[in-house]
Enzyme design. Sequence first.
Site, PDB file in Angstrom:
ATOM      1  N   ARG A   1      -9.138  -8.941   8.215  1.00  0.00           N
ATOM      2  CA  ARG A   1      -8.680  -7.546   8.240  1.00  0.00           C
ATOM      3  C   ARG A   1      -7.429  -7.388   9.086  1.00  0.00           C
ATOM      4  O   ARG A   1      -6.496  -6.666   8.715  1.00  0.00           O
ATOM      5  CB  ARG A   1      -9.813  -6.647   8.756  1.00  0.00           C
ATOM      6  CG  ARG A   1     -10.904  -6.452   7.719  1.00  0.00           C
ATOM      7  CD  ARG A   1     -12.186  -5.894   8.274  1.00  0.00           C
ATOM      8  NE  ARG A   1     -13.146  -5.663   7.200  1.00  0.00           N
ATOM      9  CZ  ARG A   1     -14.434  -5.437   7.368  1.00  0.00           C
ATOM     10  NH1 ARG A   1     -14.943  -5.438   8.595  1.00  0.00           N
ATOM     11  NH2 ARG A   1     -15.220  -5.224   6.330  1.00  0.00           N
TER      12      ARG A   1
ATOM     13  N   GLY B   1      15.395   5.591  -7.330  1.00  0.00           N
ATOM     14  CA  GLY B   1      15.428   6.434  -8.520  1.00  0.00           C
ATOM     15  C   GLY B   1      14.832   5.697  -9.710  1.00  0.00           C
ATOM     16  O   GLY B   1      13.890   4.908  -9.559  1.00  0.00           O
ATOM     17  N   GLY B   2      15.380   5.912 -10.879  1.00  0.00           N
ATOM     18  CA  GLY B   2      14.869   5.284 -12.094  1.00  0.00           C
ATOM     19  C   GLY B   2      14.925   3.773 -12.047  1.00  0.00           C
ATOM     20  O   GLY B   2      14.070   3.090 -12.636  1.00  0.00           O
TER      21      GLY B   2
ATOM     22  N   THR C   1     -18.466 -11.349  -2.063  1.00  0.00           N
ATOM     23  CA  THR C   1     -18.648 -10.359  -3.116  1.00  0.00           C
ATOM     24  C   THR C   1     -19.355 -10.917  -4.336  1.00  0.00           C
ATOM     25  O   THR C   1     -19.031 -12.007  -4.815  1.00  0.00           O
ATOM     26  CB  THR C   1     -17.282  -9.782  -3.538  1.00  0.00           C
ATOM     27  OG1 THR C   1     -16.602  -9.312  -2.375  1.00  0.00           O
ATOM     28  CG2 THR C   1     -17.460  -8.632  -4.509  1.00  0.00           C
TER      29      THR C   1
ATOM     30  N   GLN D   1      11.157   5.322  -4.986  1.00  0.00           N
ATOM     31  CA  GLN D   1      11.813   6.618  -5.157  1.00  0.00           C
ATOM     32  C   GLN D   1      13.253   6.603  -4.650  1.00  0.00           C
ATOM     33  O   GLN D   1      14.109   7.280  -5.218  1.00  0.00           O
ATOM     34  CB  GLN D   1      10.996   7.690  -4.427  1.00  0.00           C
ATOM     35  CG  GLN D   1       9.644   7.964  -5.089  1.00  0.00           C
ATOM     36  CD  GLN D   1       8.821   8.975  -4.319  1.00  0.00           C
ATOM     37  OE1 GLN D   1       8.493   8.763  -3.152  1.00  0.00           O
ATOM     38  NE2 GLN D   1       8.476  10.077  -4.961  1.00  0.00           N
TER      39      GLN D   1
ATOM     40  N   ARG E   1      24.447   2.546  -3.090  1.00  0.00           N
ATOM     41  CA  ARG E   1      24.455   3.491  -4.204  1.00  0.00           C
ATOM     42  C   ARG E   1      25.173   4.780  -3.793  1.00  0.00           C
ATOM     43  O   ARG E   1      24.828   5.391  -2.780  1.00  0.00           O
ATOM     44  CB  ARG E   1      23.023   3.801  -4.623  1.00  0.00           C
ATOM     45  CG  ARG E   1      22.867   4.891  -5.669  1.00  0.00           C
ATOM     46  CD  ARG E   1      23.320   4.434  -7.028  1.00  0.00           C
ATOM     47  NE  ARG E   1      22.878   5.365  -8.063  1.00  0.00           N
ATOM     48  CZ  ARG E   1      23.301   5.317  -9.324  1.00  0.00           C
ATOM     49  NH1 ARG E   1      24.149   4.366  -9.706  1.00  0.00           N
ATOM     50  NH2 ARG E   1      22.862   6.197 -10.204  1.00  0.00           N
TER      51      ARG E   1
ATOM     52  N   GLU F   1     -11.040  -7.088   1.727  1.00  0.00           N
ATOM     53  CA  GLU F   1     -11.498  -7.112   3.127  1.00  0.00           C
ATOM     54  C   GLU F   1     -12.034  -5.752   3.580  1.00  0.00           C
ATOM     55  O   GLU F   1     -11.993  -5.420   4.766  1.00  0.00           O
ATOM     56  CB  GLU F   1     -10.368  -7.566   4.077  1.00  0.00           C
ATOM     57  CG  GLU F   1      -9.606  -8.796   3.654  1.00  0.00           C
ATOM     58  CD  GLU F   1     -10.497  -9.990   3.313  1.00  0.00           C
ATOM     59  OE1 GLU F   1     -11.654  -9.996   3.760  1.00  0.00           O
ATOM     60  OE2 GLU F   1     -10.036 -10.882   2.600  1.00  0.00           O
TER      61      GLU F   1
END
Length: 615
Positions: A295, A416-417, A173, A413, A320, A440
């Site tokens: 890859r 949660g928080g 690159t 998620q 939880r 890649e």
Amino acid sequence: MTCYHAEEWKWLLKNAIDWKTILPLYYSSFPTEDFENEEELHEFFDEIFAQVSQWSDRSVTPRARLLDEKGAGIIENGSTVPSKELQDFYREAADLGFFGLAVPEKYNGMGIPVTLSLFGTAQVGRGCSASFIQLGAFIFTADMLERFCAPEFCEKYIPQIVEGKISGCMCLTEPNSGSDVGSMRTKAVATADGKYLLNGAKIFISNGGGGLALVLARKEGAPEGLKGLSLFFVEEWIEIDGKKHHNYTISKNEDKMGLHGSFTCEVLFEDSVATQVGDDDQGFKIMLHLMNEARIATGIQSLGGIEASLDRAFSYARERKQFGKPVAELPLMKRNLEDYKAEMDAFRALIADTISWYDIYQKLDLKVQHGETLSPEHKQLLSKAKKCVRRRTPIVKYYGSEAYANLSLKAIQVHGGYGFMKEYDVERLHRDSIGALLYEGTSQIQSLMALKDLLKAILSNPKRWFGSLIKGHPFAGYIEGCEQTTKTFREVQYSFKKNFTSLVIKCLRLGNISVFLHPKNWQKQENIDRLMVHAETCCQALSYLETLRVLDQHAQMDDSRKELFWSYYKLVIPRLSGIYSDWKMYKPEKGYDVSESDTTEMNVEQNREHAAVSS
């Protein structure tokens, strides 16, 4: 590593790898100098895998957060200086013999199948994605040296790689040429002694300061584009008048969103002394071998990240409590976790099968690179393995990186928080996942590759493609007498071929099947461009299809694997239905224009697919 992961990996190592084909490529007969029989060899493989897994769980994983906080290291006087945490990782990997697992014994390696090395890297990827990248820099450099470079470089540097003293990087690159590799400007000027002087800058180079570099550059007078690129081997330090001098410099270590524990560098070449690798203008072709290797490695890295993310999500959901019970037992969360697990297990199976084919390809291709003449059987095997690896490479890179980003987000998620807080590892894991989408070759580049390969296969023999479509029809008798998983897979395969053929005819304005059968009718670029719009959804469909193919094969080996086949089938059938609906909505003249008749047709098709899932 959780007990669950351990059992899955053990099953795959024993059953999903084509050892009957692979082992004779490495061992002519038993007993060998070290092993009395094949059973003893497999016990040795199991022991290596167990040791690497324990190292990852006991050392790499606990260090990951600190490595993320402190970073890979610093730039000092034009060189990278690894942090203590990264140095500890290198030392432990070398002590374990990891860098030399697949390196030939003549270079002080173990010379065992590539499969073991790749299975091991997957365990490291679960511990730390950044460490995985740094580990890969040692493994791929040793392979490229052995495969393409002069013997004196192999003898000098591969033993040092095994000891963890030096590694390398791939320099493609440039500031104004990312995916458009053919536009790069780095120049190579010949010198009187047969060497070259390189001038240019490379950016976003993983492990840029490892000590060795493989660099794509353009010779004076070479044509523009990919065909004009040659490959060069460059040492970071060279000796002049008995003293070591910088041959190229590291000017920057990028401050990234994630993967803080890996070096991503800007590398400057200013009259850097280089040795050409391979023939003129063949640089990209040679480098493509490494790019494809990277890859597949990214797919393996992504699997490790998925395992790490979901391990934490499952653990948190079990501990939880909300509404008087563990979150994991709430109906919607329970269904979601089951889906996440099915996708992880299915992708792991796809990776294992791909590794098996890749090992065969690597070993036979290395023999060819070293001038050996293959037997007719081995030529046929190499051709088959090469085609499989070519087909799978963009798929495992695309599917793995997309699933890593998605499932690490889902893991946040589940928390949660709390998942948004740095106190919990899922935040870091999701940041790290973004890199896999980009390096890649982005997901979009992989999609274009997958579609291009599929079109090339069809164009090579359209009549064979159409013949397979007729033969694969559920009423053609082709699937009668099969196991239910095989019958179902072939039905899904037929549905894909039918829908994709309709898409091709529509986008390329072929009119009907008779026109489809003649490749000369496929030539207009504006029609090809219309098809390219659907590259990503095509790659998604191919990913699900290839994974189902592998899961069906595993179900034939072991009845206990059928449950995974059906869990994954129920997960992806609605996705495939959505993809086909997208293809049906597309109008070449107008783009997406949905009429009442279109929606009615799509709803009927979706109802059929959903009915199949229910049954």
